[in-house]
Design an enzyme around this catalytic site. Structure first.
Site, PDB file in Angstrom:
ATOM      1  N   ASN A   9       0.872  -1.178   0.000  1.00  0.00           N
ATOM      2  CA  ASN A   9       0.000   0.000   0.000  1.00  0.00           C
ATOM      3  C   ASN A   9       0.913   1.234   0.000  1.00  0.00           C
ATOM      4  O   ASN A   9       1.502   1.563   1.021  1.00  0.00           O
ATOM      5  CB  ASN A   9      -0.895  -0.036   1.251  1.00  0.00           C
ATOM      6  CG  ASN A   9      -1.741   1.218   1.379  1.00  0.00           C
ATOM      7  OD1 ASN A   9      -1.784   2.054   0.476  1.00  0.00           O
ATOM      8  ND2 ASN A   9      -2.418   1.347   2.509  1.00  0.00           N
ATOM      9  N   LYS A  11       0.125   4.231  -0.271  1.00  0.00           N
ATOM     10  CA  LYS A  11      -0.516   5.417   0.325  1.00  0.00           C
ATOM     11  C   LYS A  11      -0.298   6.632  -0.583  1.00  0.00           C
ATOM     12  O   LYS A  11      -0.182   6.469  -1.802  1.00  0.00           O
ATOM     13  CB  LYS A  11      -0.039   5.630   1.767  1.00  0.00           C
ATOM     14  CG  LYS A  11      -0.191   4.339   2.603  1.00  0.00           C
ATOM     15  CD  LYS A  11      -0.071   4.534   4.077  1.00  0.00           C
ATOM     16  CE  LYS A  11      -0.247   3.186   4.784  1.00  0.00           C
ATOM     17  NZ  LYS A  11      -0.197   3.274   6.238  1.00  0.00           N
ATOM     18  N   HIS A  96      -9.517   0.950   4.923  1.00  0.00           N
ATOM     19  CA  HIS A  96      -8.252   1.156   5.643  1.00  0.00           C
ATOM     20  C   HIS A  96      -8.508   2.098   6.822  1.00  0.00           C
ATOM     21  O   HIS A  96      -9.329   3.014   6.723  1.00  0.00           O
ATOM     22  CB  HIS A  96      -7.207   1.752   4.684  1.00  0.00           C
ATOM     23  CG  HIS A  96      -5.826   1.739   5.278  1.00  0.00           C
ATOM     24  ND1 HIS A  96      -5.416   2.675   6.198  1.00  0.00           N
ATOM     25  CD2 HIS A  96      -4.788   0.888   5.112  1.00  0.00           C
ATOM     26  CE1 HIS A  96      -4.170   2.395   6.559  1.00  0.00           C
ATOM     27  NE2 HIS A  96      -3.764   1.312   5.926  1.00  0.00           N
ATOM     28  N   GLU A  98      -6.968   4.527   7.900  1.00  0.00           N
ATOM     29  CA  GLU A  98      -6.789   5.958   7.568  1.00  0.00           C
ATOM     30  C   GLU A  98      -8.026   6.493   6.849  1.00  0.00           C
ATOM     31  O   GLU A  98      -8.411   7.647   7.043  1.00  0.00           O
ATOM     32  CB  GLU A  98      -5.509   6.130   6.722  1.00  0.00           C
ATOM     33  CG  GLU A  98      -4.257   5.935   7.576  1.00  0.00           C
ATOM     34  CD  GLU A  98      -3.041   5.401   6.824  1.00  0.00           C
ATOM     35  OE1 GLU A  98      -3.025   5.420   5.580  1.00  0.00           O
ATOM     36  OE2 GLU A  98      -2.110   4.925   7.514  1.00  0.00           O
ATOM     37  N   GLU A 168      -5.043  -4.945  10.637  1.00  0.00           N
ATOM     38  CA  GLU A 168      -4.041  -3.897  10.833  1.00  0.00           C
ATOM     39  C   GLU A 168      -4.322  -3.143  12.131  1.00  0.00           C
ATOM     40  O   GLU A 168      -5.160  -2.235  12.162  1.00  0.00           O
ATOM     41  CB  GLU A 168      -4.095  -2.893   9.670  1.00  0.00           C
ATOM     42  CG  GLU A 168      -3.758  -3.490   8.331  1.00  0.00           C
ATOM     43  CD  GLU A 168      -3.192  -2.431   7.373  1.00  0.00           C
ATOM     44  OE1 GLU A 168      -2.129  -2.695   6.798  1.00  0.00           O
ATOM     45  OE2 GLU A 168      -3.794  -1.348   7.231  1.00  0.00           O
ATOM     46  N   GLY A 174       2.701   2.446  10.732  1.00  0.00           N
ATOM     47  CA  GLY A 174       3.621   3.564  10.545  1.00  0.00           C
ATOM     48  C   GLY A 174       4.353   3.970  11.811  1.00  0.00           C
ATOM     49  O   GLY A 174       4.983   5.019  11.878  1.00  0.00           O
ATOM     50  N   SER A 214       3.748  -2.037  10.228  1.00  0.00           N
ATOM     51  CA  SER A 214       5.194  -2.078  10.404  1.00  0.00           C
ATOM     52  C   SER A 214       5.825  -3.428  10.027  1.00  0.00           C
ATOM     53  O   SER A 214       6.773  -3.877  10.673  1.00  0.00           O
ATOM     54  CB  SER A 214       5.586  -1.669  11.831  1.00  0.00           C
ATOM     55  OG  SER A 214       5.140  -0.350  12.109  1.00  0.00           O
TER      56      SER A 214
HETATM   57  P1  13P Z   1       3.193   0.459   7.633  1.00  0.00           P
HETATM   58  O1  13P Z   1       3.698  -0.827   7.047  1.00  0.00           O
HETATM   59  O2  13P Z   1       3.907   1.668   7.096  1.00  0.00           O
HETATM   60  O3  13P Z   1       3.115   0.411   9.114  1.00  0.00           O
HETATM   61  O4  13P Z   1       1.683   0.635   7.100  1.00  0.00           O
HETATM   62  C1  13P Z   1       0.793  -0.412   7.242  1.00  0.00           C
HETATM   63  C2  13P Z   1      -0.420  -0.094   6.459  1.00  0.00           C
HETATM   64  O5  13P Z   1      -1.208   0.762   6.843  1.00  0.00           O
HETATM   65  C3  13P Z   1      -0.646  -0.816   5.197  1.00  0.00           C
HETATM   66  O6  13P Z   1      -1.937  -0.613   4.733  1.00  0.00           O
END
Ligand code: 13P
Length: 256
Positions: A9, A11, A96, A98, A168, A174, A214
């Site tokens: 992803n 982002k 997601h 976010e 997740e 992150g 992560s």
């Molecule tokens: P990270 O791997 O940067 O922690 O992000 C995970 C994520 O949100 C994947 O959709």
């Protein structure tokens, strides 16, 4: 046996140019590997068409990071499933954390998007996950099952067996703070058991469940080795060639 699936992803990162460089680097390594896992990249919308062109006849599939559930209409700024299939997208990330936190997505919109995705032959990657507060107050499993319950309203078992659930934990996204393999497995097992209780053994045993938060080369093998974890949804590390390739290699080892 379920085939592991690694999805990147990206982002809101990069450009068409930088994304192309990344995909070309993945291609050059993966073309010499016999893959026993699925690989998906989810670039920003503007980079999708190029990503599809660069991955044609390769083992990499392309996904979108979100979509609207309507086919068309007065929904300023949104992208419809028809627009995604037109450019050759096969997967779409839905719900997601976010999107839920910053753009008001709810279990109801997630449910509508899952139905719309299947209607258009897109494979949904459905995200669920708890906050740190929910984990610390002992509500993780209740929360995850309530998210799943809302997401799967009136979704038939034939579709559930094909979708991908991404667990997740919000506190691990992150932050560099990964759930331990035991923590991730506990929740992924709960997800599978809950699907078993809603549907049946066949459906529960078919659905693929990813862990995300992560994931990096150094923790991938341990996490992916868990019996109920069938892949990873990778954020930051999917933008680093060696990292993403090493995660794919770990999945390949498990899937072989
Ligand atoms: P990270 O791997 O940067 O922690 O992000 C995970 C994520 O949100 C994947 O959709």
């Amino acid at each position: 046996m379920r085939k592991p699936i690694i999805a990147g992803n990206w982002k809101m990162n990069g450009t068409i140019a930088s994304g192309s460089i990344l995909i070309e680097a993945f291609n050059s390594v993966l073309q010499d590997m016999e893959l026993s896992c699925d690989v998906v990249v989810c670039p920003p919308f503007t980079a999708i068409e190029r990503a599809v062109a660069l991955t044609r006849d390769t083992a990499i599939a392309v996904g979108a990071q979100t979509m609207d559930y309507h086919d068309a209409g007065a929904f300023t700024g949104e992208i419809s499933p028809l627009m995604l299939t037109e450019v050759g997208v096969n997967y779409v990330i839905i719900g997601h954390s976010e999107r839920r936190e910053y753009y008001g997505e709810t279990d109801e919109t997630v449910n509508a998007k899952i139905k719309s995705a299947f209607h258009h032959n897109l494979t949904p990657i459905v995200c669920v996950g708890e906050s740190l507060e929910q984990r610390e107050s002992g509500h993780t499993l209740d929360w995850i099952t309530s998210q799943l319950k809302g997401a799967l309203v009136d979704v038939p078992k034939e579709q559930v067996s094909q979708l991908i659930v991404a667990y997740e934990p919000i506190w691990a996204i992150g932050t560099g703070k990964t759930a331990t393999a035991d923590q991730a497995e506990e929740v992924c097992k709960e997800i599978r058991d809950y699907i078993r209780s809603l549907y049946d053994d066949e459906t529960a045993d078919a659905v693929r469940i990813q862990y995300g938060g992560s994931v990096k080369s150094e923790n991938a093998l341990e996490i992916l080795g868990e019996p109920n974890i069938d892949g990873a949804l990778v954020g930051g590390a999917s933008l680093v060639v060696d990292e993403f390739i090493d995660i794919i290699k770990a999945a390949n080892q498990i899937g072989a």
